[in-house]
Scaffold this active site. Structure first.
Site, short mmCIF file in Angstrom:
data_model
loop_
_atom_site.label_atom_id
_atom_site.label_comp_id
_atom_site.label_asym_id
_atom_site.label_seq_id
_atom_site.Cartn_x
_atom_site.Cartn_y
_atom_site.Cartn_z
N ASP A 258 -83.12 -61.60 -2.03
CA ASP A 258 -84.23 -62.52 -1.83
C ASP A 258 -84.53 -63.28 -3.12
OD1 ASP A 258 -84.70 -61.98 0.83
OD2 ASP A 258 -86.48 -60.75 0.49
N MET A 259 -84.60 -62.57 -4.21
CA MET A 259 -84.99 -63.20 -5.48
C MET A 259 -83.94 -64.19 -5.96
SD MET A 259 -86.66 -59.92 -7.39
CE MET A 259 -88.25 -59.28 -6.87
#
Length: 203
Positions: A170-171
């Site tokens: 996600d990051m």
């Protein structure tokens, strides 16, 4: 003055990857207007515990959405689309982290918005992309770590596969989206023409 002062981004986003990317834009001075679906109670991360500042106001939500504005707009209604288009007229970019087949349905792609604002940049963060046999598949960090094989190299020797402690997919994807969006905005301000920009969790 911060580097992105004067940049306006409409963010149709929820939970982790999209909000994480636009958080960096907001922290650099961009005006990020988060668009939440009123029919679903807004961003699902508002209900993610264990820590809350109040009802529907989790610390998780606040940590990913610092320095942003928020509006509730139902993009599936004509009235919502009209309001959204008024915002698009003065925006530099529209970002989303929806399932790959949804942006076109909601009119969040460049083809749908170029008549409203020819310089608009449409940044799409999806699970598997907006085209291909998996474009309508949902996806999230945990699944991507497993499918990409990261589980197999994480954890203690002799134990079952394990996910990373952080939602690194996600990051990383959120940051890639933010970088691509800013790059495309620079090009649009020079050329007068926007574009679609795509990143995916699986990639």
């Amino acid at each position: 003055m911060q580097p992105l002062t004067g940049v306006r981004v409409l963010a149709v986003e929820q939970y982790g990857a999209g909000p994480f990317g636009t958080m960096y834009l907001a922290n650099q001075g961009a005006e990020v207007i988060k668009i939440e679906n009123p029919r679903d109670g807004g961003d699902m991360s508002r209900a993610v515990g264990p820590y809350f500042l109040g009802p529907g106001d989790s610390e998780f939500f606040q940590s990913f959405n610092a320095n942003k504005h928020s509006m509730a707009i139902d993009l599936q209604k004509d009235e919502g689309q009209q309001l959204f288009h008024e915002l698009v007229k003065t925006a530099d970019a529209v970002s989303n982290n929806l399932r790959g087949d949804v942006p076109e349905k909601l009119g969040l792609d460049y083809t749908s918005l170029k008549s409203v604002n020819p310089k608009i940049v449409c940044a799409h963060l999806t699970a598997y992309g907006r085209t291909g046999s998996r474009s309508n598949w949902p996806g999230f960090d945990y699944l991507m770590q497993a499918e990409a094989g990261w589980f197999s190299v994480t954890g203690e020797p002799g134990t079952p596969p394990a996910r990373f402690g952080l939602s690194v997919v996600d990051m990383m994807t959120g940051l890639a989206m933010a970088f691509g969006l800013v790059s495309a905005v620079v090009a649009a301000r020079s050329s007068g023409t926007g574009r679609d920009m795509d990143v995916s969790l699986f990639d």
